[in-house]
Motif scaffolding. Structure first.
Motif, PDB file in Angstrom:
ATOM      1  N   HIS A  31      41.744  40.723  29.398  1.00 32.63           N
ATOM      2  CA  HIS A  31      40.291  40.627  29.578  1.00 32.63           C
ATOM      3  C   HIS A  31      39.506  41.263  28.435  1.00 32.63           C
ATOM      4  O   HIS A  31      38.293  41.411  28.530  1.00 32.63           O
ATOM      5  N   GLY A 167      42.891  47.838  42.780  1.00 32.19           N
ATOM      6  CA  GLY A 167      43.894  46.772  42.612  1.00 32.19           C
ATOM      7  C   GLY A 167      44.973  46.724  43.662  1.00 32.19           C
ATOM      8  O   GLY A 167      45.576  45.692  43.906  1.00 32.19           O
ATOM      9  N   TYR A 194      41.954  46.092  38.400  1.00 30.31           N
ATOM     10  CA  TYR A 194      42.210  44.887  39.205  1.00 30.31           C
ATOM     11  C   TYR A 194      42.192  43.663  38.287  1.00 30.31           C
ATOM     12  O   TYR A 194      41.601  43.704  37.203  1.00 30.31           O
ATOM     13  N   ASN A 195      42.906  42.601  38.723  1.00 29.74           N
ATOM     14  CA  ASN A 195      42.894  41.286  38.068  1.00 29.74           C
ATOM     15  C   ASN A 195      43.427  41.279  36.631  1.00 29.74           C
ATOM     16  O   ASN A 195      43.273  40.289  35.925  1.00 29.74           O
ATOM     17  N   THR A 196      44.084  42.340  36.214  1.00 37.31           N
ATOM     18  CA  THR A 196      44.697  42.358  34.886  1.00 37.31           C
ATOM     19  C   THR A 196      46.022  41.601  34.908  1.00 37.31           C
ATOM     20  O   THR A 196      46.454  41.066  33.896  1.00 37.31           O
ATOM     21  N   PRO A 198      48.911  39.483  37.979  1.00 36.22           N
ATOM     22  CA  PRO A 198      48.931  38.872  39.310  1.00 36.22           C
ATOM     23  C   PRO A 198      49.104  39.874  40.450  1.00 36.22           C
ATOM     24  O   PRO A 198      48.535  39.674  41.528  1.00 36.22           O
ATOM     25  N   GLN A 201      45.526  41.356  41.987  1.00 41.40           N
ATOM     26  CA  GLN A 201      44.368  40.463  42.155  1.00 41.40           C
ATOM     27  C   GLN A 201      43.487  40.963  43.302  1.00 41.40           C
ATOM     28  O   GLN A 201      43.984  41.221  44.399  1.00 41.40           O
ATOM     29  N   GLN A 202      42.202  41.114  43.045  1.00 44.23           N
ATOM     30  CA  GLN A 202      41.244  41.511  44.081  1.00 44.23           C
ATOM     31  C   GLN A 202      39.902  40.849  43.796  1.00 44.23           C
ATOM     32  O   GLN A 202      39.656  40.399  42.667  1.00 44.23           O
ATOM     33  N   ASP A 203      39.042  40.835  44.805  1.00 48.27           N
ATOM     34  CA  ASP A 203      37.678  40.333  44.636  1.00 48.27           C
ATOM     35  C   ASP A 203      36.726  41.530  44.548  1.00 48.27           C
ATOM     36  O   ASP A 203      36.383  42.129  45.571  1.00 48.27           O
ATOM     37  N   GLU A 222      31.640  43.021  34.122  1.00 48.20           N
ATOM     38  CA  GLU A 222      32.585  42.161  33.415  1.00 48.20           C
ATOM     39  C   GLU A 222      32.987  42.893  32.137  1.00 48.20           C
ATOM     40  O   GLU A 222      32.277  43.792  31.672  1.00 48.20           O
TER      41      GLU A 222
END
Ligand code: NI
Ligand code: MN
Length: 230
Positions: A31, A167, A194-196, A198, A201-203, A222
């Motif tokens: 990211h 995460g 988080y989301n770095t 699989p 993955q989180q919202d 972001e």
């Protein structure tokens, strides 16, 4: 204080023309929107020894001729192996510098320095960081489980902004991070770690919504986005 997020657990903090970076995992971060060669910082702060936190610290320290601030074990290891400037400290202690100060707090996690092929160098204990610049305090929880002394950290400090891992799997997940947020009493929360990959993955928007349901304020940054607190 201006706080810029670069994904995972990496934050750039600025105040009065001084900049420091926390956990500069940049080159290998999917990211990332920044090149570590573009950074000009007065110090690099590390929460623990895992490679997704040490990241580009050595290269940045050499180019900026600035110290890596880390626990005693990590600092001595990096100084001996990489010949970088270091400022060792440890949990419970505070270090003052021209840019501000940092207190190392508890975190529940691992801290081994990754040598490759599943081998680790002992990296002391993992930490959270209470970073003060100007008259504002940023709490970077590091990689950690939820732990009861977060209540005490919240009682003893007025935290303006807190970055908490959401995460799960390797750290707190969203539900435990919500409990942490109620204990820390920070004015604002930023989700991280988080989301770095699989497995984490989180919202983050759902998490911030849950915060607002508890009358707490959160913001999803972001990679490359900033918030300023006056
Ligand atoms: Ni870690
Ligand atoms: Mn991590």
């Amino acid at each position: 204080m201006k706080i810029t997020y670069y994904g995972h657990s990496c934050f750039l903090l600025e105040f009065g023309g001084e900049k420091v970076i926390v956990d500069p995992f940049i080159s290998d971060n999917p990211h990332t929107v920044m090149k570590p060669e573009e950074l000009e910082v007065a110090a690099i702060l590390l929460t623990h020894g895992h490679s997704d936190h040490v990241g580009d610290a050595v290269n940045i320290a050499k180019r900026c001729d600035c110290p890596i601030i880390a626990n005693y074990e990590i600092a001595q290891y990096l100084n001996a192996k990489e010949d970088v400037k270091v400022e060792p400290m440890h949990i419970g202690g505070t270090l003052s510098a021209p840019w501000g100060k940092v207190k190392m707090t508890l975190a529940f996690h691992g801290s081994g320095l990754e040598l490759g092929a599943g081998k680790f160098e002992y990296g002391g204990l993992p930490a959270g960081l209470l970073i003060r610049m100007g008259d504002r305090t940023f709490y970077h929880a590091g990689d950690t489980a939820l732990f009861g002394d977060m209540k005490i950290i919240g009682e003893l400090n007025h935290i303006d902004v807190a970055a908490l891992p959401i995460g799960d799997r390797f750290t707190m997940g969203p539900e435990d991070a919500l409990i942490a947020a109620t204990w820390l009493k920070s004015d604002c929360y930023i989700p991280m770690h988080y989301n770095t990959m699989p497995a984490i993955q989180q919202d983050p928007h759902k998490w911030v919504k849950e915060l607002s349901n508890r009358m707490l304020r959160g913001v999803v940054l972001e990679s490359g986005q900033s918030i300023s607190i006056e």
